[in-house]
Design a protein around this motif. Structure first.
Motif, PDB file in Angstrom:
ATOM      1  N   GLN A 208       0.861  -1.184   0.000  1.00 62.64           N
ATOM      2  CA  GLN A 208       0.000   0.000   0.000  1.00 62.64           C
ATOM      3  C   GLN A 208       0.895   1.231   0.000  1.00 62.64           C
ATOM      4  OE1 GLN A 208      -3.341  -0.004  -0.088  1.00 62.64           O
ATOM      5  NE2 GLN A 208      -3.432  -2.234  -0.095  1.00 62.64           N
ATOM      6  N   HIS A 209       1.143   1.774  -1.172  1.00 61.22           N
ATOM      7  CA  HIS A 209       1.991   2.962  -1.280  1.00 61.22           C
ATOM      8  C   HIS A 209       1.158   4.105  -1.836  1.00 61.22           C
ATOM      9  CE1 HIS A 209       5.433   5.516  -1.815  1.00 61.22           C
ATOM     10  NE2 HIS A 209       5.125   5.676  -3.088  1.00 61.22           N
ATOM     11  N   ARG A 210       1.140   5.168  -1.090  1.00 63.95           N
ATOM     12  CA  ARG A 210       0.399   6.350  -1.510  1.00 63.95           C
ATOM     13  C   ARG A 210       1.393   7.492  -1.606  1.00 63.95           C
ATOM     14  NH1 ARG A 210      -2.405  10.464   1.616  1.00 63.95           N
ATOM     15  NH2 ARG A 210      -1.510   9.455   3.429  1.00 63.95           N
ATOM     16  N   GLU A 211       1.602   7.971  -2.814  1.00 67.89           N
ATOM     17  CA  GLU A 211       2.528   9.080  -2.991  1.00 67.89           C
ATOM     18  C   GLU A 211       1.878  10.364  -2.506  1.00 67.89           C
ATOM     19  OE1 GLU A 211       5.571  10.876  -6.305  1.00 67.89           O
ATOM     20  OE2 GLU A 211       4.228   9.255  -6.848  1.00 67.89           O
ATOM     21  N   LEU A 212       2.658  11.169  -1.818  1.00 66.99           N
ATOM     22  CA  LEU A 212       2.145  12.414  -1.259  1.00 66.99           C
ATOM     23  C   LEU A 212       2.429  13.587  -2.185  1.00 66.99           C
ATOM     24  CD1 LEU A 212       3.313  11.912   2.425  1.00 66.99           C
ATOM     25  CD2 LEU A 212       1.036  11.514   1.489  1.00 66.99           C
ATOM     26  N   PHE A 213       1.496  14.532  -2.179  1.00 67.23           N
ATOM     27  CA  PHE A 213       1.636  15.737  -2.989  1.00 67.23           C
ATOM     28  C   PHE A 213       1.214  16.938  -2.166  1.00 67.23           C
ATOM     29  CE2 PHE A 213       0.714  12.277  -5.943  1.00 67.23           C
ATOM     30  CZ  PHE A 213       1.783  12.394  -6.807  1.00 67.23           C
ATOM     31  N   GLY A 214       1.594  18.118  -2.630  1.00 66.29           N
ATOM     32  CA  GLY A 214       1.145  19.368  -2.038  1.00 66.29           C
ATOM     33  C   GLY A 214       1.458  19.497  -0.566  1.00 66.29           C
ATOM     34  N   ARG A 215       0.445  19.943   0.179  1.00 60.64           N
ATOM     35  CA  ARG A 215       0.601  20.196   1.610  1.00 60.64           C
ATOM     36  C   ARG A 215       0.963  18.925   2.375  1.00 60.64           C
ATOM     37  NH1 ARG A 215      -1.247  23.882   5.689  1.00 60.64           N
ATOM     38  NH2 ARG A 215      -1.852  22.741   7.568  1.00 60.64           N
TER      39      ARG A 215
ATOM     40  N   PRO B  25       5.546  23.213  -3.487  1.00 57.47           N
ATOM     41  CA  PRO B  25       4.897  21.927  -3.222  1.00 57.47           C
ATOM     42  C   PRO B  25       4.975  20.986  -4.426  1.00 57.47           C
ATOM     43  CG  PRO B  25       3.312  23.749  -3.084  1.00 57.47           C
ATOM     44  CD  PRO B  25       4.630  24.330  -3.453  1.00 57.47           C
ATOM     45  N   LYS B  26       5.155  19.726  -4.111  1.00 58.82           N
ATOM     46  CA  LYS B  26       5.188  18.716  -5.167  1.00 58.82           C
ATOM     47  C   LYS B  26       3.779  18.554  -5.715  1.00 58.82           C
ATOM     48  CE  LYS B  26       6.528  13.986  -6.131  1.00 58.82           C
ATOM     49  NZ  LYS B  26       7.065  12.750  -5.575  1.00 58.82           N
ATOM     50  N   ARG B  27       3.670  18.677  -7.020  1.00 59.51           N
ATOM     51  CA  ARG B  27       2.358  18.588  -7.666  1.00 59.51           C
ATOM     52  C   ARG B  27       2.241  17.247  -8.382  1.00 59.51           C
ATOM     53  NH1 ARG B  27       0.699  23.473  -6.634  1.00 59.51           N
ATOM     54  NH2 ARG B  27       1.907  25.333  -7.062  1.00 59.51           N
TER      55      ARG B  27
END
Length: 183
Positions: free
Chosen positions: A99-106, A171-173
């Protein structure tokens, strides 16, 4: 001294893998808990070995400073390293989907700053240990290798802060290609 640091790192991963094996393969949760509790014991043993080495008259060295770094990092990041190993064990050994969820933004910025906060905690613990070693050995030329470790780690901490904080400013988009269904 370097041998003991390497031995501590190997022992750390052996007890983690043993704990995961006990938990998931043997289904013995108490035994797995015993193995996980051994991780701070390994840190304490390295601390005792470092102090004993200095007490025996060994000159303070880069390896002694590295032991302080290792202990600080192990304490600050230990829980997250165990969680990472747990996910990898379940994925690779138990063949469970990762279960890998890439994080973005805040969310990515908050995560990166939290990780930098852990780095800061590791740094403070390491500084306390290095300071204790310097006071124990005596301030002077003999402690120069320990001060070099401290100055190098300070630079790494500052660079890590700049990288982590950059996610707040930039922030990473999520890229548009990530949302496209594959053909």
């Amino acid at each position: 001294m370097l041998f003991w640091i390497i031995a501590a790192e190997i022992a750390f991963w052996i007890v983690i893998i043993s704990g995961l094996y006990s938990r998931y393969i043997l289904k013995r949760n108490r035994l797995s808990l015993f193995f996980f509790i051994l991780t701070p014991v390994i840190d304490f043993a390295l601390l005792v070995l470092t102090a004993a080495d200095l007490k025996s008259g060994a000159p303070a060295s880069f390896a002694h400073g590295l032991a302080a770094v290792y202990i600080g990092v192990s304490i600050a990041f230990g829980k997250s390293m165990i969680a990472w190993a747990d996910r990898k064990f379940q994925s690779r050994i138990l063949q469970k989907p990762l279960q890998h969820r890439e994080l973005f933004g805040r969310a990515k910025a908050v995560y990166e700053m939290k990780m930098w906060g852990r780095h800061l905690i590791a740094y403070l613990i390491g500084c306390l240990l290095l300071g204790a070693m310097i006071l124990y050995v005596g301030i002077g030329e003999k402690t120069f290798p320990l001060l070099r470790v401290l100055s190098g780690w300070t630079l790494v901490l500052l660079i890590d802060f700049l990288i982590s904080f950059s996610y707040v400013i930039f922030p990473k988009r999520e890229s548009k290609t990530d949302n496209c269904p594959s053909k």
